[in-house]
Every structure is written in structure tokens, then in C-alpha cells.
Design a protein around this motif. Sequence first.
Motif, PDB file in Angstrom:
ATOM      1  N   ASN A   1     -39.815 -18.089  19.991  1.00  0.00           N
ATOM      2  CA  ASN A   1     -39.358 -17.300  19.078  1.00  0.00           C
ATOM      3  C   ASN A   1     -38.496 -15.920  19.712  1.00  0.00           C
ATOM      4  OD1 ASN A   1     -39.832 -15.641  15.935  1.00  0.00           O
ATOM      5  ND2 ASN A   1     -37.732 -16.031  16.867  1.00  0.00           N
ATOM      6  N   ARG A   2     -37.533 -15.954  20.399  1.00  0.00           N
ATOM      7  CA  ARG A   2     -36.906 -15.395  21.488  1.00  0.00           C
ATOM      8  C   ARG A   2     -35.953 -14.235  20.834  1.00  0.00           C
ATOM      9  NH1 ARG A   2     -38.889 -16.699  25.658  1.00  0.00           N
ATOM     10  NH2 ARG A   2     -37.455 -15.437  26.859  1.00  0.00           N
ATOM     11  N   SER A   3     -35.648 -14.308  19.531  1.00  0.00           N
ATOM     12  CA  SER A   3     -34.401 -13.395  19.231  1.00  0.00           C
ATOM     13  C   SER A   3     -35.071 -11.897  19.198  1.00  0.00           C
ATOM     14  CB  SER A   3     -34.023 -13.755  17.992  1.00  0.00           C
ATOM     15  OG  SER A   3     -34.563 -14.902  17.381  1.00  0.00           O
ATOM     16  N   TRP A   4     -33.931 -11.068  19.322  1.00  0.00           N
ATOM     17  CA  TRP A   4     -34.543  -9.584  19.194  1.00  0.00           C
ATOM     18  C   TRP A   4     -34.597  -9.279  17.832  1.00  0.00           C
ATOM     19  CZ3 TRP A   4     -35.535  -6.453  23.299  1.00  0.00           C
ATOM     20  CH2 TRP A   4     -34.992  -6.962  24.439  1.00  0.00           C
ATOM     21  N   VAL A   5     -35.604  -8.655  17.612  1.00  0.00           N
ATOM     22  CA  VAL A   5     -35.674  -8.086  16.143  1.00  0.00           C
ATOM     23  C   VAL A   5     -36.071  -6.472  15.986  1.00  0.00           C
ATOM     24  CG1 VAL A   5     -37.347  -8.427  14.037  1.00  0.00           C
ATOM     25  CG2 VAL A   5     -37.156 -10.101  15.722  1.00  0.00           C
TER      26      VAL A   5
ATOM     27  N   GLY B   1     -37.360  -6.772  35.378  1.00  0.00           N
ATOM     28  CA  GLY B   1     -36.449  -7.307  36.101  1.00  0.00           C
ATOM     29  C   GLY B   1     -35.287  -7.711  34.799  1.00  0.00           C
ATOM     30  N   TYR B   2     -35.628  -7.365  33.694  1.00  0.00           N
ATOM     31  CA  TYR B   2     -34.646  -7.465  32.422  1.00  0.00           C
ATOM     32  C   TYR B   2     -33.345  -6.674  32.832  1.00  0.00           C
ATOM     33  CZ  TYR B   2     -32.635  -8.857  28.245  1.00  0.00           C
ATOM     34  OH  TYR B   2     -31.873  -9.279  27.249  1.00  0.00           O
ATOM     35  N   LYS B   3     -32.224  -7.466  33.055  1.00  0.00           N
ATOM     36  CA  LYS B   3     -30.995  -6.877  33.431  1.00  0.00           C
ATOM     37  C   LYS B   3     -29.839  -6.863  32.464  1.00  0.00           C
ATOM     38  CE  LYS B   3     -32.456  -6.471  38.007  1.00  0.00           C
ATOM     39  NZ  LYS B   3     -33.509  -4.903  37.854  1.00  0.00           N
ATOM     40  N   LYS B   4     -30.093  -7.817  31.492  1.00  0.00           N
ATOM     41  CA  LYS B   4     -29.079  -7.808  30.513  1.00  0.00           C
ATOM     42  C   LYS B   4     -28.701  -6.725  29.652  1.00  0.00           C
ATOM     43  CE  LYS B   4     -29.852 -12.851  29.702  1.00  0.00           C
ATOM     44  NZ  LYS B   4     -30.255 -13.826  28.579  1.00  0.00           N
ATOM     45  N   LYS B   5     -29.634  -5.830  29.407  1.00  0.00           N
ATOM     46  CA  LYS B   5     -29.304  -4.466  28.762  1.00  0.00           C
ATOM     47  C   LYS B   5     -30.004  -3.559  29.452  1.00  0.00           C
ATOM     48  CE  LYS B   5     -30.428  -7.013  24.525  1.00  0.00           C
ATOM     49  NZ  LYS B   5     -29.099  -7.264  23.888  1.00  0.00           N
ATOM     50  N   LYS B   6     -29.616  -2.102  29.197  1.00  0.00           N
ATOM     51  CA  LYS B   6     -30.126  -1.167  29.704  1.00  0.00           C
ATOM     52  C   LYS B   6     -31.256  -0.479  28.667  1.00  0.00           C
ATOM     53  CE  LYS B   6     -26.311   0.974  32.501  1.00  0.00           C
ATOM     54  NZ  LYS B   6     -25.356   1.855  32.677  1.00  0.00           N
TER      55      LYS B   6
HETATM   56  C1  I3P Z   1     -32.377 -16.050  21.484  1.00  0.00           C
HETATM   57  C2  I3P Z   1     -31.293 -14.834  21.198  1.00  0.00           C
HETATM   58  C3  I3P Z   1     -31.881 -13.787  22.321  1.00  0.00           C
HETATM   59  C4  I3P Z   1     -31.562 -14.368  23.895  1.00  0.00           C
HETATM   60  C5  I3P Z   1     -32.575 -15.611  23.831  1.00  0.00           C
HETATM   61  C6  I3P Z   1     -32.374 -16.591  23.038  1.00  0.00           C
HETATM   62  O1  I3P Z   1     -31.807 -17.178  20.624  1.00  0.00           O
HETATM   63  O2  I3P Z   1     -30.011 -15.163  21.615  1.00  0.00           O
HETATM   64  O3  I3P Z   1     -30.927 -12.802  22.261  1.00  0.00           O
HETATM   65  O4  I3P Z   1     -32.384 -13.382  24.495  1.00  0.00           O
HETATM   66  O5  I3P Z   1     -32.482 -16.008  25.393  1.00  0.00           O
HETATM   67  O6  I3P Z   1     -33.062 -17.763  23.000  1.00  0.00           O
HETATM   68  P1  I3P Z   1     -32.307 -17.353  19.007  1.00  0.00           P
HETATM   69  O7  I3P Z   1     -31.963 -15.944  18.255  1.00  0.00           O
HETATM   70  O8  I3P Z   1     -31.636 -18.375  18.695  1.00  0.00           O
HETATM   71  O9  I3P Z   1     -33.738 -17.206  19.072  1.00  0.00           O
HETATM   72  P2  I3P Z   1     -31.490 -12.351  25.388  1.00  0.00           P
HETATM   73  O10 I3P Z   1     -30.621 -11.378  24.419  1.00  0.00           O
HETATM   74  O11 I3P Z   1     -32.397 -11.586  26.313  1.00  0.00           O
HETATM   75  O12 I3P Z   1     -30.381 -12.917  26.246  1.00  0.00           O
HETATM   76  P3  I3P Z   1     -33.522 -16.390  26.031  1.00  0.00           P
HETATM   77  O13 I3P Z   1     -34.115 -17.625  25.718  1.00  0.00           O
HETATM   78  O14 I3P Z   1     -32.801 -16.732  27.441  1.00  0.00           O
HETATM   79  O15 I3P Z   1     -34.564 -15.354  26.300  1.00  0.00           O
END
Ligand code: I3P
Length: 103
Positions: free
Chosen positions: A19-23, A65-70
Amino acid sequence: HEGFLFRKLDIESQRKSSNRSWVNLYCVLSKGEIGFYKDAKNTATPYNSEPMLSLSSCTCDITNGYKKKKNVFTLKTKDGSEFLFHAKDEDDLKAWITNITTS
Ligand code: I3P
């Protein structure tokens, strides 16, 4: 210290989280622990029924190392989970880091 932060669970118990989304969560730092809530008005009900996270069992990393956001910092837990937190700006980031490292 408390306020909204975007949170992403990057690593869960040493494995890439599914579960990789930002909340956007209302985060409350109190007595060496951090709690997560969906909104500021309802801090009786933790987000996802998550227990408070004890900061003494975490390391805070700002040179990650997270570079996509500040303005992102990482909390790594003892059991090998890693949360990324995205603050609104540099001042917000600094305030969180100071409060976390001195708590
Ligand atoms: C994730 C969502 C996150 C993204 C992540 C995606 O998808 O787009 O913003 O992380 O990439 O898996 P979902 O909402 O469908 O779960 P970033 O913002 O860091 O790119 P990741 O799997 O490469 O971490």
C-alpha cells in the motif's frame, strides 16, 4: 507538536509495502510517541486503528534518498518498517525534525 503530514509506508517489516499511496494524516507528537489520525477533530480514533509509534524505537532520517519531493523525512522503526513523511515546506520539516529528535 501536531499537524498534517502526507505519509507513505515504503517498507513494511523489511519488505516493500504493497500500500504505497501518500495519505494525508493528522500527526500528533506527545510524550515520545506519534499518533496518526484522519482529521484534527477526531484524535480519539486512530487512523487504521494503528497504535501510537514510540519514537525511542525509531530513527529519524533527513538525508534519505527520496528525491521525488522536497521536505521529506523518514522514520525507521525497530522492526524494519520505513515511513516517509512529506512536510508542506522547509519550516514545517524543521519543526517536525526538531520535535521528533528532542522528544
Ligand atoms: C502509488 C502512488 C504513490 C507512488 C507509488 C505508487 O500508487 O502513486 O504516490 O509513490 O510509487 O505505487 P497507488 O496510489 O496506486 O498505491 P511516489 O509518490 O513516491 O512515486 P512506488 O510504488 O514507486 O513507491
